[in-house]
Scaffold this motif. Structure first.
Motif, short mmCIF file in Angstrom:
data_model
loop_
_atom_site.label_atom_id
_atom_site.label_comp_id
_atom_site.label_asym_id
_atom_site.label_seq_id
_atom_site.Cartn_x
_atom_site.Cartn_y
_atom_site.Cartn_z
N GLU A 173 9.28 21.51 34.41
CA GLU A 173 10.60 21.09 33.94
C GLU A 173 11.62 22.21 34.16
OE1 GLU A 173 7.83 20.23 32.48
OE2 GLU A 173 7.99 18.20 31.68
N MET A 174 11.19 23.45 33.87
CA MET A 174 12.09 24.59 34.06
C MET A 174 12.49 24.72 35.52
SD MET A 174 10.29 27.51 31.73
CE MET A 174 10.88 28.84 32.77
N LEU A 175 11.49 24.65 36.40
CA LEU A 175 11.77 24.85 37.82
C LEU A 175 12.65 23.73 38.36
CD1 LEU A 175 8.24 26.03 39.03
CD2 LEU A 175 10.25 27.44 38.57
N ALA A 176 12.47 22.53 37.80
CA ALA A 176 13.24 21.38 38.29
C ALA A 176 14.73 21.55 37.99
CB ALA A 176 12.71 20.09 37.65
N GLN A 177 15.08 22.43 37.04
CA GLN A 177 16.50 22.68 36.74
C GLN A 177 17.17 23.50 37.83
OE1 GLN A 177 17.90 21.31 33.97
NE2 GLN A 177 15.85 20.42 33.91
N LEU A 178 16.37 24.19 38.63
CA LEU A 178 16.95 25.11 39.62
C LEU A 178 17.42 24.34 40.84
CD1 LEU A 178 14.18 27.87 39.43
CD2 LEU A 178 16.40 27.84 38.25
N ASP A 179 18.36 24.93 41.57
CA ASP A 179 18.86 24.29 42.79
C ASP A 179 17.92 24.54 43.97
OD1 ASP A 179 21.08 23.36 41.44
OD2 ASP A 179 22.20 25.22 41.78
N GLY A 180 17.12 25.59 43.91
CA GLY A 180 16.30 25.98 45.05
C GLY A 180 15.20 25.02 45.46
N PRO A 181 14.38 24.54 44.53
CA PRO A 181 13.20 23.78 44.94
C PRO A 181 13.53 22.42 45.59
CG PRO A 181 13.05 24.48 42.65
CD PRO A 181 14.43 24.75 43.08
N ALA A 182 12.63 22.00 46.50
CA ALA A 182 12.81 20.70 47.14
C ALA A 182 12.03 19.63 46.38
CB ALA A 182 12.31 20.78 48.58
N TYR A 183 10.89 20.01 45.82
CA TYR A 183 9.99 18.99 45.27
C TYR A 183 9.18 19.60 44.14
CZ TYR A 183 6.09 15.54 45.38
OH TYR A 183 5.14 14.60 45.09
N ILE A 184 9.31 19.04 42.96
CA ILE A 184 8.51 19.48 41.82
C ILE A 184 7.90 18.21 41.20
CG2 ILE A 184 8.48 20.66 39.58
CD1 ILE A 184 9.48 22.59 41.61
N THR A 185 6.58 18.18 41.12
CA THR A 185 5.94 16.98 40.56
C THR A 185 4.77 17.37 39.68
OG1 THR A 185 4.98 14.83 41.13
CG2 THR A 185 4.35 16.69 42.52
N ARG A 186 4.42 16.48 38.74
CA ARG A 186 3.26 16.74 37.89
C ARG A 186 2.29 15.58 38.03
NH1 ARG A 186 5.30 17.45 32.84
NH2 ARG A 186 5.37 19.72 32.90
N GLN A 187 1.02 15.91 38.34
CA GLN A 187 0.00 14.90 38.57
C GLN A 187 -1.24 15.24 37.75
OE1 GLN A 187 0.69 12.24 40.45
NE2 GLN A 187 2.72 13.02 41.07
N ALA A 188 -2.28 14.40 37.90
CA ALA A 188 -3.55 14.65 37.20
C ALA A 188 -4.68 14.04 38.01
CB ALA A 188 -3.51 14.04 35.80
N VAL A 189 -5.92 14.38 37.68
CA VAL A 189 -7.06 13.89 38.45
C VAL A 189 -8.17 13.34 37.55
CG1 VAL A 189 -6.66 15.36 40.47
CG2 VAL A 189 -8.02 16.26 38.57
N PHE A 190 -7.78 12.76 36.41
CA PHE A 190 -8.82 12.32 35.48
C PHE A 190 -9.40 10.96 35.82
CE2 PHE A 190 -4.69 11.31 33.61
CZ PHE A 190 -4.80 9.93 33.43
N ASP A 191 -8.80 10.22 36.76
CA ASP A 191 -9.45 9.00 37.26
C ASP A 191 -9.06 8.80 38.72
OD1 ASP A 191 -6.93 7.84 37.34
OD2 ASP A 191 -7.22 6.65 35.52
#
Ligand SMILES: Cc1ncc(C[n+]2csc(CCOP(=O)(O)OP(=O)(O)O)c2C)c(N)n1
Ligand code: SF4
Ligand SMILES: [Mg+2]
Lengths: 256, 178, 350
Positions: A173-191
């Protein structure tokens, strides 16, 4: 380090094999650890993009420290937390390389916070895989910045008290506030469904780099059954029922 | 007098605990003692060992290159530490898991079916205590009660009465077989 | 009453008994048990336990707590100690007392977690930038570790010089019987008029190592070095074992020191006149007593878990009066008493 050998009996056709960009070394992760799935997904993506020979990985200090043994790619082993700075150096020195880091939550979001934030803010054209298991796995289960409120660890024996040690750090969430990044996502692998979604995200994070789009980070909410002293199945449930309350899944920033 | 004892086996066989109980007992009986565990990735790799030195003067080296007593709870441990046992020493090995006895004539060799004994007692985890019981007999430095008391201290804190009783039995079996 | 304790735990308990009320850390092997012990015990006994986001933050929290006048400690192992070096230099420059425990592992870099003594230079010759020293204490048993931690707090307060406990993974992990020293009542700790306690009814106190005027800064450092000289006069500690008639003296510190004690015993059994000189303070280094010994002992064999670091201080002390061979191991490998004994035999009794 022990080695995996698989022989295909006569008359059988292999339909599920080891990714080519993985070596024959057996993973050192504990049984049921999500690191194993995530590491494999990265290898599958490298295979699919056909970039194994121009990819350079940066290994963290954490349970994934042996990554350089598992992959058939060039690798730098970084000091604890410094992977994004090391990756910056590699990428700037040779922009033709595909550079990725693979880091735990202690590595990326505690000791390495500054390096991570600034690499993201510079829009450094690298790919970051961030394994958030809410604990320091390798050192024996200490509190991580991402540890859930009330969660017992060896350094929060009474459970994490947010008045003393703060709240789970929402790095993405913090990084997503910045102008620099192109892609920030959160995933999981529990199924299985989520494993597939995570793979898509990792694929996109590497494609972004190939297309020169800049800093891409895939956070994967994971479980460390060993230090939580639970079974792998309980680990999956832990992620779904506990961790996702604080770390909801989905894209946080997509710049097209 | 300075006697080195090595306990070795798989992680999960209670190797470190057996050593700790011996160290505790030796301390209570007025001996100088040092307990040194293997630590780190070696343990992740599934093996564990610890060294206990019992002495009547302050312990020098915590590392024992020529142990007087070895308790090998599995094959790899016997292979690794068997050749290091001092001539005249004792090798106690877990014959439930090790088929071939060590090939040495200058030491006393004591096979003990630790797993079978523990299973008979209804508690597979007590195999380590069978080994420890034998060590106490072989050392002859203090009575078995010293060790049962120390074990009660170690486990008692964890409040496991049944386990305590079974472990006492296991110690006794090891002691009387040695 | 004696209790069986791990080195790491005994050091933690000793710190609490010495009146340490603020402990800041970042986890690292092989000193994890020290961190865990503090997490379990310090808050219950009226102290602050805080896991920082890095070693850099932890040592600067120590700087803050020390400036506030509280007994404070941090602990780590080699790679983490490297990160603390900047903060340690600032502590030394600002004359703030603090205790730093280094449970050494093998380096350089990430190395491994096996015991080593490769941080001797870093500990005794500065480590961080600038002209400073730390009081460096090297325990060889769990008992001594507990005692030296308590001493470290006292010395550090008395001289306003940070003190380091230089241990290694073996000592951190091993268990031995300890007779724990009695706790020091907080009111017995001498007051610290220089502490940042609020400038009420007095001129403001400042914790700083900054002075743009070289002449003025020189005077500050001269005063600091006067203190260092005083420490060198008063605080040198060492142990001699079977040195009276020795033809060869082993020089070793920490766990290597006690391993060499076994070597001495074995050598004596074989009729070899071998002794041991074990520095307990690595800074100040026991140069004088070693020099005295060198007037009658022809060979000093230094043994370290390194490529030869304390060896330099041994040679500087002996000043060519005796032969000074070296034996060491690298990478976390610990030599056995027999291996050292065969090295001894190359230099004695032949
Ligand atoms: C400078 C430094 N400090 C501390 C350590 C010890 N250390 C090794 S791994 C680790 C944390 C691992 O946690 P995380 O990054 O969350 O990775 P995980 O093992 O959980 O995947 C720490 C603190 C170190 N190697 N270097
Ligand atoms: S300790 Fe936890 S994070 Fe590390 S490999 Fe084991 S399960 Fe995975
Ligand atoms: Mg983690």
């Amino acid at each position: 380090m022990s080695v995996v050998k698989t022989e295909v009996p006569a008359g059988f056709v292999p339909v599920y094999t080891r990714p080519k960009s993985l070596s024959e070394k057996r993973f050192t992760y504990c049984p049921g650890c999500h690191h194993g799935i995530i590491t494999r997904l990265v290898a599958e993506v490298i295979d699919e993009l056909g970039i194994q020979e121009r990819t350079v990985g940066v290994a963290p200090v954490g349970c994934a420290v042996f990554l350089y043994e598992f992959f058939r790619c060039d690798f730098a082993q970084a000091a604890h937390g410094r992977a994004c700075a090391v990756a910056t150096g590699i990428k700037r020195a040779n922009p033709d390389l595909i550079v990725f880091t693979y880091q735990g939550d202690g590595d990326l979001a505690a000791i390495g916070t500054a390096e991570t934030v600034h690499a993201a803010n510079r829009g450094e054209n690298i790919t970051v895989i961030f394994v958030n298991n809410q604990i320091y796995g390798m050192t024996g289960g200490e509190m991580a910045p991402t540890t859930l409120p009330g969660m017992r660890t060896v350094t929060t024996p009474e459970g994490r008290d947010v008045r003393l040690t703060g709240y789970p750090l929402k790095m993405s969430e913090m990084l997503a506030q910045l102008d620099g990044p192109a892609y920030i996502t959160r995933q999981a692998v529990f199924d299985v469904r989520h494993v597939q979604m995570t793979k898509k995200a990792i694929l996109k994070a590497f494609r972004n780099q190939l297309e020169g789009k800049g800093f891409s980070l895939v956070e994967v909410v994971a479980s460390c059954p060993t230090n939580l002293r639970i079974t792998p199945a309980e680990g999956n449930r832990w992620v779904r029922e506990q961790a996702l309350k604080y770390f909801p899944l989905g894209d946080l920033k997509v710049r097209d | 007098m300075e006697i080195g004892v090595i306990f070795a086996g798989f992680g999960g066989q209670g190797i470190l605990l057996a050593g700790k109980v011996l160290a505790q007992a030796a301390m209570e009986r007025g001996f100088e003692v040092t307990w040194l565990p293997s630590y780190g990735p070696e343990m992740r790799g599934g093996t564990a060992n610890c060294t206990v030195v019992v002495a009547d003067e302050p312990v020098g080296s915590p590392i024992v290159d020529r142990p007087q007593v070895l308790v090998a709870m599995n094959g790899p441990s016997l292979e690794r530490f068997g050749p290091r046992v001092a001539p005249g020493g004792v090798i106690i090995f877990n014959s439930s898991l090790v088929a071939a006895p060590p090939n040495r004539r200058d030491v006393r060799i004591l096979p003990l079916p630790m797993n079978e004994i523990a299973q008979e007692l209804g508690e597979a985890r007590a195999a380590n205590m069978v080994g420890l019981g034998a060590v106490v007999k072989v050392l002859g430095l203090f009575p078995l009660e010293a060790v049962t008391e120390a074990m009660a201290k170690e486990l008692g804190a964890r409040g496991r009465e049944r386990l305590l009783a079974v472990n006492r039995q296991a110690l006794l079996r090891g002691f009387s077989l040695a | 009453m004696k209790v069986l304790m791990r080195g790491n735990e005994a050091m933690a308990e000793a710190a609490i008994r010495a009146g340490c009320r603020c402990y800041f850390c970042y986890p690292i092997t092989p000193q994890g048990e020290l961190v865990e012990y503090m997490a379990r015990h310090l808050p219950r006994r009226g102290g602050v336990f805080l896991q920082a986001e890095s070693e850099v933050a932890a040592i600067n929290m120590v700087y803050g707590a020390a400036a506030a006048g509280v007994r404070t400690m941090t602990s780590s192992s080699s790679p983490g100690i490297s990160l603390k070096m900047e903060g340690i230099s600032y502590l030394a420059g600002a004359r703030l007392p603090a205790v730093i425990v280094n449970v050494m592992r093998a380096g350089p870099g990430l190395g491994n977690i096996a015991p080593a003594q490769g941080d001797y230079f870093q500990a005794t010759k500065g480590g961080g930038h600038g002209d400073y020293r730390l009081i460096v204490l090297a325990p060889s048993t769990v008992q001594e570790a507990a005692e030296l931690v308590m001493l470290a707090f006292d010395l550090s307060d008395r001289y306003r010089v940070p003190a380091m406990i230089l241990a290694d993974g073996m000592l951190g992990q091993m268990m031995e019987p300890v007779e724990l020293p009695e706790p020091i009542p907080l009111e017995r700790i001498p007051p610290k008029p220089w502490a940042l306690s609020g400038a009420k009814g007095r001129d403001p106190n400042v914790a700083s190592s900054f002075d743009l005027d070289p002449h003025r800064f020189r005077e500050i450092l001269r005063a600091l070095w006067d203190v260092y000289r005083e420490i060198e006069r008063n605080e040198v500690r060492w142990e001699e074992y079977e040195t009276e008639d020795a033809e060869l003296v082993l020089v070793a510190y920490g766990t290597m020191g006690r391993i060499c004690k076994t070597v001495v015993r074995r050598a004596r059994k074989e009729g070899l006149r071998v002794g041991l000189f074990r520095p307990i303070t690595l800074w100040p280094f026991p140069s004088e007593p070693l020099r005295k010994l060198a007037s009658r002992v022809p060979v000093f064999l230094t043994v370290e878990l390194s490529a030869g670091q304390m060896w330099e201080d041994v040679r500087l002390s002996v000043e060519g009066r005796a032969k000074t061979p070296f034996y060491g191991e690298l990478g976390g490998v610990v030599p056995t008493p027999d291996e050292i004994l065969s090295e001894v035999k190359k230099h004695v009794g032949g």
